[in-house]
Design a protein around this motif. Structure first.
Motif, PDB file in Angstrom:
ATOM      1  N   LYS A   1      -7.465 -16.941   2.345  1.00  0.00           N
ATOM      2  CA  LYS A   1      -7.248 -16.230   3.602  1.00  0.00           C
ATOM      3  C   LYS A   1      -7.277 -14.714   3.377  1.00  0.00           C
ATOM      4  CE  LYS A   1      -3.858 -15.855   7.340  1.00  0.00           C
ATOM      5  NZ  LYS A   1      -2.579 -16.386   7.859  1.00  0.00           N
TER       6      LYS A   1
ATOM      7  N   ALA B   1      -4.745 -21.496  -0.778  1.00  0.00           N
ATOM      8  CA  ALA B   1      -5.139 -21.334   0.627  1.00  0.00           C
ATOM      9  C   ALA B   1      -4.863 -19.911   1.098  1.00  0.00           C
ATOM     10  CB  ALA B   1      -4.396 -22.347   1.501  1.00  0.00           C
ATOM     11  N   GLN B   2      -3.728 -19.370   0.696  1.00  0.00           N
ATOM     12  CA  GLN B   2      -3.408 -18.002   1.111  1.00  0.00           C
ATOM     13  C   GLN B   2      -4.337 -16.990   0.446  1.00  0.00           C
ATOM     14  OE1 GLN B   2       0.525 -16.105   0.287  1.00  0.00           O
ATOM     15  NE2 GLN B   2       0.571 -15.973   2.536  1.00  0.00           N
TER      16      GLN B   2
ATOM     17  N   ALA C   1     -10.839 -13.740   2.837  1.00  0.00           N
ATOM     18  CA  ALA C   1     -11.615 -13.888   4.073  1.00  0.00           C
ATOM     19  C   ALA C   1     -11.327 -12.747   5.049  1.00  0.00           C
ATOM     20  CB  ALA C   1     -11.312 -15.229   4.729  1.00  0.00           C
ATOM     21  N   LYS C   2     -10.136 -12.186   4.996  1.00  0.00           N
ATOM     22  CA  LYS C   2      -9.783 -11.079   5.880  1.00  0.00           C
ATOM     23  C   LYS C   2     -10.256  -9.732   5.336  1.00  0.00           C
ATOM     24  CE  LYS C   2      -5.925 -13.166   8.282  1.00  0.00           C
ATOM     25  NZ  LYS C   2      -6.352 -12.880   9.645  1.00  0.00           N
TER      26      LYS C   2
ATOM     27  N   GLU D   1       2.438 -13.295   4.389  1.00  0.00           N
ATOM     28  CA  GLU D   1       1.985 -13.477   5.777  1.00  0.00           C
ATOM     29  C   GLU D   1       2.413 -12.299   6.645  1.00  0.00           C
ATOM     30  OE1 GLU D   1      -0.132 -15.615   7.245  1.00  0.00           O
ATOM     31  OE2 GLU D   1      -0.483 -16.382   5.232  1.00  0.00           O
TER      32      GLU D   1
END
Length: 115
Positions: A82, A78-79, A85-86, A34
């Protein structure tokens, strides 16, 4: 200066710490990733993540009967979604030591003493 731009390729191994024990998913994988995503997002940069696919397969095996592994695996998936998606890149990576790694229920991490 000639006006030529330079490119830098930033890569990260998306995997747990490799020592006698792996460390916990949140502290050793989710939270550090993150921080990387926040930094790269702030600067509008893209990077490449090499995901240890054997580790994911072992997590899937353990998630069938272990609720902690199930939760961790869902956090990881999930990460990864993400990350994709980025607009970052994800490629497979393999470490065979996960084949005989043992999950330690009481510590919620893996023993890697046989690698």
């Amino acid at each position: 200066m000639t006006g030529k731009s330079k490119n830098i390729l930033s890569t990260f191994d998306y995997e747990l710490f490799l020592g006698i024990n792996s460390g916990a998913v949140n502290k050793c994988l989710i939270e550090p990733t993150e921080k990387i995503l926040t930094f790269f997002g702030k600067h509008n940069l893209k990077c490449m993540f090499f995901v240890d696919t054997v580790y994911l397969l072992r997590m899937e095996e353990m998630a069938i009967t272990n609720s902690d592994c199930f939760k961790d695996l869902n956090l990881i998936y999930a990460q990864l979604m993400k990350i994709a998606a980025k607009g970052h890149y994800i490629f497979p990576h393999i470490h065979a030591h996960w084949l005989d790694a043992e999950y330690l229920d009481d510590q919620k991490n893996w023993s890697l003493t046989n690698y």
